[in-house]
Design a protein around this motif. Structure first.
Motif, PDB file in Angstrom:
ATOM      1  N   UNK A   1       7.864  -2.581  86.596  1.00 45.41           N
ATOM      2  CA  UNK A   1       8.069  -2.057  85.244  1.00 45.41           C
ATOM      3  C   UNK A   1       8.347  -0.556  85.276  1.00 45.41           C
ATOM      4  N   UNK A   2       7.679   0.159  86.170  1.00 46.25           N
ATOM      5  CA  UNK A   2       7.926   1.596  86.267  1.00 46.25           C
ATOM      6  C   UNK A   2       9.327   1.916  86.742  1.00 46.25           C
ATOM      7  N   UNK A   3       9.826   1.181  87.729  1.00 40.98           N
ATOM      8  CA  UNK A   3      11.181   1.424  88.225  1.00 40.98           C
ATOM      9  C   UNK A   3      12.226   1.120  87.159  1.00 40.98           C
ATOM     10  N   UNK A   4      12.047   0.021  86.446  1.00 39.09           N
ATOM     11  CA  UNK A   4      13.021  -0.352  85.412  1.00 39.09           C
ATOM     12  C   UNK A   4      12.995   0.647  84.254  1.00 39.09           C
ATOM     13  N   UNK A   5      11.816   1.043  83.819  1.00 40.54           N
ATOM     14  CA  UNK A   5      11.736   1.999  82.708  1.00 40.54           C
ATOM     15  C   UNK A   5      12.335   3.347  83.082  1.00 40.54           C
ATOM     16  N   UNK A   6      12.116   3.804  84.317  1.00 41.38           N
ATOM     17  CA  UNK A   6      12.704   5.073  84.751  1.00 41.38           C
ATOM     18  C   UNK A   6      14.225   4.984  84.814  1.00 41.38           C
ATOM     19  N   UNK A   7      14.757   3.856  85.285  1.00 44.36           N
ATOM     20  CA  UNK A   7      16.213   3.696  85.344  1.00 44.36           C
ATOM     21  C   UNK A   7      16.827   3.676  83.946  1.00 44.36           C
ATOM     22  N   UNK A   8      16.166   3.027  83.004  1.00 48.14           N
ATOM     23  CA  UNK A   8      16.695   2.972  81.636  1.00 48.14           C
ATOM     24  C   UNK A   8      16.667   4.360  80.992  1.00 48.14           C
ATOM     25  N   UNK A   9      15.573   5.080  81.166  1.00 49.15           N
ATOM     26  CA  UNK A   9      15.479   6.423  80.585  1.00 49.15           C
ATOM     27  C   UNK A   9      16.521   7.344  81.203  1.00 49.15           C
ATOM     28  N   UNK A  10      16.727   7.262  82.494  1.00 44.92           N
ATOM     29  CA  UNK A  10      17.734   8.105  83.137  1.00 44.92           C
ATOM     30  C   UNK A  10      19.142   7.729  82.692  1.00 44.92           C
ATOM     31  N   UNK A  11      19.387   6.470  82.440  1.00 42.61           N
ATOM     32  CA  UNK A  11      20.720   6.026  82.020  1.00 42.61           C
ATOM     33  C   UNK A  11      21.089   6.616  80.664  1.00 42.61           C
ATOM     34  N   UNK A  12      20.125   6.684  79.752  1.00 42.77           N
ATOM     35  CA  UNK A  12      20.408   7.197  78.422  1.00 42.77           C
ATOM     36  C   UNK A  12      20.222   8.707  78.319  1.00 42.77           C
ATOM     37  N   UNK A  13      19.604   9.329  79.291  1.00 44.77           N
ATOM     38  CA  UNK A  13      19.384  10.773  79.240  1.00 44.77           C
ATOM     39  C   UNK A  13      19.454  11.315  80.661  1.00 44.77           C
ATOM     40  N   UNK A  14      20.651  11.683  81.071  1.00 45.36           N
ATOM     41  CA  UNK A  14      20.851  12.184  82.435  1.00 45.36           C
ATOM     42  C   UNK A  14      20.660  13.686  82.561  1.00 45.36           C
TER      43      UNK A  14
END
Length: 238
Positions: free
Chosen positions: A103-116
């Protein structure tokens, strides 16, 4: 008779005292793309915290479904473990940790995708959201099991095995989600984040001027030999 003075607003173009505009510093103009404001970043961070907290419900349900249960058995005197050497309790903690890391890896990837762009608000949001989501998942997993073990033992009868409530023995597992989110977000920012432009160094004008030889002293013709010094050889007295 004296010549009339020139008005200050009508200075001649070759006036040496008139300040030239060639070296004037242009006014500072902010960049066109300054990114979102601080209030918008805080609002996005709050949205990330809320979304990750709600995702803790999914983590808790998955933990209840996948974690091994500890079997108990009751007698006329007390309730005991059916298998005293079983590893179901350790397996429950390990299942929670593995799910939290995912869950931590997926949430970090989603946050980075929308805010680089990165920044402090997304990092704080990942840490708080992961912690709140883990706490909610822990509560859901514990809530899903039987509350009163003695009442459950009386309900099933003596000698009949039943599942113990789901527990999280290692409380440090609650930090798996936020730590995984921070590490993955840091790695993605280092690999795919925007790069700052390198500064361009400009040399001052005097660095590019040609070097000239020093002027000879007055009365000394160019190319003339130096007059001999008084004394003997190598300056020693004769």
């Amino acid at each position: 008779m004296t010549a009339p003075l020139t008005p200050p607003h009508q200075q001649p173009p070759n006036d040496p005292w008139q300040k030239s505009d060639a070296g004037a510093v242009p006014p500072f103009e902010p960049a066109a793309d300054e990114g979102p404001s601080l209030s918008m970043e805080v609002a996005r961070a709050a949205l990330v915290v809320a979304a990750m907290t709600v995702a803790g419900v999914a983590l808790g349900l998955l933990w209840m479904w996948l974690a091994p249960r500890v079997p108990l058995v009751s007698t006329d005197k007390a309730v005991f473990l059916q298998d005293t050497e079983g590893e179901e309790a350790v397996g429950a903690d390990g299942t929670f940790v593995l799910l939290a890391l995912a869950f931590g890896a997926v949430s970090a990837a989603v946050v980075f995708w929308f805010n680089r762009r990165g920044g402090i608000p997304p990092v704080v949001a990942l840490a708080l959201g992961g912690l709140f989501g883990s706490l909610l998942a822990w509560g859901i997993g514990v809530w899903g099991g039987p509350d009163d073990v003695v009442a459950r033992a009386r309900e099933v009868g003596q000698g009949v095995p039943f599942d113990a409530p789901l527990e999280l023995a290692a409380k440090g597992a609650l930090l798996a989600w936020p730590l995984a989110a921070l590490l993955v977000h840091l790695a993605l920012t280092a690999l795919f984040g925007p790069r700052d432009p390198e500064p361009e160094w400009e040399l001052p004008p005097y660095y590019g001027a040609p070097m000239t030889a020093p002027e000879p002293p007055p009365g000394h013709a160019p190319g003339a030999a130096e007059p001999p010094q008084a004394g003997g050889v190598d300056g020693w007295p004769a």
